[in-house]
Design a protein around this motif. Structure first.
Motif, mmCIF file in Angstrom:
data_model
loop_
_atom_site.group_PDB
_atom_site.id
_atom_site.type_symbol
_atom_site.label_atom_id
_atom_site.label_comp_id
_atom_site.label_asym_id
_atom_site.label_seq_id
_atom_site.Cartn_x
_atom_site.Cartn_y
_atom_site.Cartn_z
ATOM 1 N N TRP A 88 0.745 -1.229 -0.006
ATOM 2 C CA TRP A 88 -0.080 0.024 -0.037
ATOM 3 C C TRP A 88 0.864 1.142 -0.003
ATOM 4 N N ALA A 89 2.027 1.040 -0.437
ATOM 5 C CA ALA A 89 3.091 2.143 -0.092
ATOM 6 C C ALA A 89 2.640 3.199 -1.169
ATOM 7 N N VAL A 90 2.872 4.820 -0.910
ATOM 8 C CA VAL A 90 2.474 5.763 -1.679
ATOM 9 C C VAL A 90 3.288 5.616 -3.131
ATOM 10 N N GLY A 91 2.537 5.597 -4.068
ATOM 11 C CA GLY A 91 2.984 5.561 -5.466
ATOM 12 C C GLY A 91 2.624 4.244 -5.967
ATOM 13 N N GLY A 92 2.617 3.195 -4.868
ATOM 14 C CA GLY A 92 2.322 1.660 -5.573
ATOM 15 C C GLY A 92 0.880 1.593 -6.265
ATOM 16 N N ALA A 93 0.737 0.705 -6.857
ATOM 17 C CA ALA A 93 -0.304 0.373 -7.791
ATOM 18 C C ALA A 93 -1.986 0.352 -6.816
ATOM 19 N N LEU A 94 -1.733 -0.101 -5.649
ATOM 20 C CA LEU A 94 -3.079 -0.129 -4.639
ATOM 21 C C LEU A 94 -3.152 1.061 -4.216
ATOM 22 N N PHE A 95 -2.175 2.085 -3.893
ATOM 23 C CA PHE A 95 -2.541 3.348 -3.502
ATOM 24 C C PHE A 95 -3.122 4.141 -4.770
ATOM 25 N N GLU A 96 -2.431 4.047 -5.615
ATOM 26 C CA GLU A 96 -2.751 4.778 -6.775
ATOM 27 C C GLU A 96 -4.187 4.471 -7.466
ATOM 28 N N ASN A 97 -4.856 3.268 -7.301
ATOM 29 C CA ASN A 97 -5.896 2.875 -7.697
ATOM 30 C C ASN A 97 -7.107 3.520 -6.716
ATOM 31 N N ALA A 98 -6.627 3.136 -5.520
ATOM 32 C CA ALA A 98 -7.514 3.677 -4.762
ATOM 33 C C ALA A 98 -7.848 5.543 -4.494
ATOM 34 N N VAL A 99 -6.944 6.174 -4.791
ATOM 35 C CA VAL A 99 -6.874 7.467 -5.182
ATOM 36 C C VAL A 99 -7.769 7.720 -6.310
ATOM 37 N N PHE A 100 -7.413 7.170 -7.456
ATOM 38 C CA PHE A 100 -8.008 7.510 -8.663
ATOM 39 C C PHE A 100 -9.545 6.975 -8.443
ATOM 40 N N GLN A 101 -9.977 5.843 -7.845
ATOM 41 C CA GLN A 101 -11.266 5.620 -7.424
ATOM 42 C C GLN A 101 -12.164 6.489 -6.638
ATOM 43 N N ALA A 102 -11.477 7.241 -5.657
ATOM 44 C CA ALA A 102 -12.017 8.023 -4.730
ATOM 45 C C ALA A 102 -12.353 9.366 -5.273
#
Length: 284
Positions: A88-102
């Protein structure tokens, strides 16, 4: 305006409770984000794996609706099973996807909270000692990237059953992670901790069972509503679950569920038409 909530973390936020163990929650004013649009929520909400099931978000939303019966709530499912804080590190795929969806959700709703449950994959090998600092970076980044500096962040504790389950040898530091989560809530503004005390697991000893997820969601909502940590089970949990699950459905909702059953092959076309006809007769 829909009030929306971002769901992030690993499998116990996504939900692994068995679908047949509890009555489904269905309410046309509870939405979930799919392809950037709101759909009426059905469970499982967070389909990250074929084993996805009951999570805490449905009862959280149901409890929210009891306090806001004229308003809609939206869930933004972004959890992913088996993930660590490094995933879940900042800049990783999971973080970026969550930001995008939000950010997609923010265009059509008010982002009102972040629901987090994660930690099992950081409960061994000394990783728990790094948990507080890593989580701080992630939460700060979510608030910054989404331009919601004061948004409530609700996190839940790990289950007390972890050390004794099938995979117990992998969770030797789960209590230290719980300590870090509670410390984080106590030392950061608008952050709250919800205990998992008294909750039980599926046979795997790893995932909360369905009724425990229902109870957990009630605790998450109470924490949000009261703006405080929830450090003990709530006396009203089971009664609130009953009220939410047994809420009388509107004719429209009943019809929608019949259409879903037909589309899933659970009932025949003749059964569908007969039952829809009965609904229409009741409306006249």
């Amino acid at each position: 305006m829909i009030n929306s909530f971002l769901m992030v973390g690993q499998s116990n936020m996504a939900g692994r409770g068995y679908l047949n163990d509890v009555k489904q929650i269905y309410d046309e004013k509870i939405k979930m984000l799919v392809n950037g649009r709101w759909q009426t929520m059905t469970e499982p909400i967070n389909f990250d794996r074929p084993t996805s099931g009951i999570g805490l978000a449905a009862s959280f939303a149901g409890a929210w609706r009891l306090k806001n019966d004229q308003e809609e709530i939206g869930l933004i499912p972004c959890s992913d099973g088996g993930t660590s804080l490094d995933d879940w590190a900042v800049g990783g795929a999971l973080f970026e996807n969550a930001v995008f969806q939000a950010k997609l959700a923010k265009k059509i709703s008010k982002l009102s909270g972040i629901l987090w449950h994660q930690g099992e994959n950081d409960s061994f090998g000394g990783l728990s000692a790094l948990y507080y600092d890593k989580l701080s970076i992630i939460v700060d980044a979510f608030r910054r990237e989404l331009d919601v500096p004061d948004i409530p962040f609700i996190t839940g504790g790990l289950g007390d059953f972890l050390s004794g389950g099938r995979y117990g040898k992998y969770f030797t530091e789960y209590s230290q992670v719980n300590d870090a989560l509670q410390k984080f809530a106590e030392t950061n503004p608008n952050c709250y901790f919800v205990t998992a005390h008294g909750l039980t697991a599926n046979a795997d000893g790893l995932h909360f069972d369905a009724i425990s997820q229902r109870r957990f969601g009630i605790r998450y909502f109470e924490s949000l509503y009261e703006k405080k940590n929830i450090l003990a089970p709530l006396a009203s949990e089971n009664e609130l679950i009953r009220i939410i699950q047994d809420r009388p459905l509107t004719k429209k909702e009943q019809g929608a569920l019949l259409e879903i059953d037909f589309a899933c092959g659970k009932i025949s076309l003749s059964d569908l038409e007969e039952k829809l006809g009965l609904l229409n007769d009741q409306s006249n």
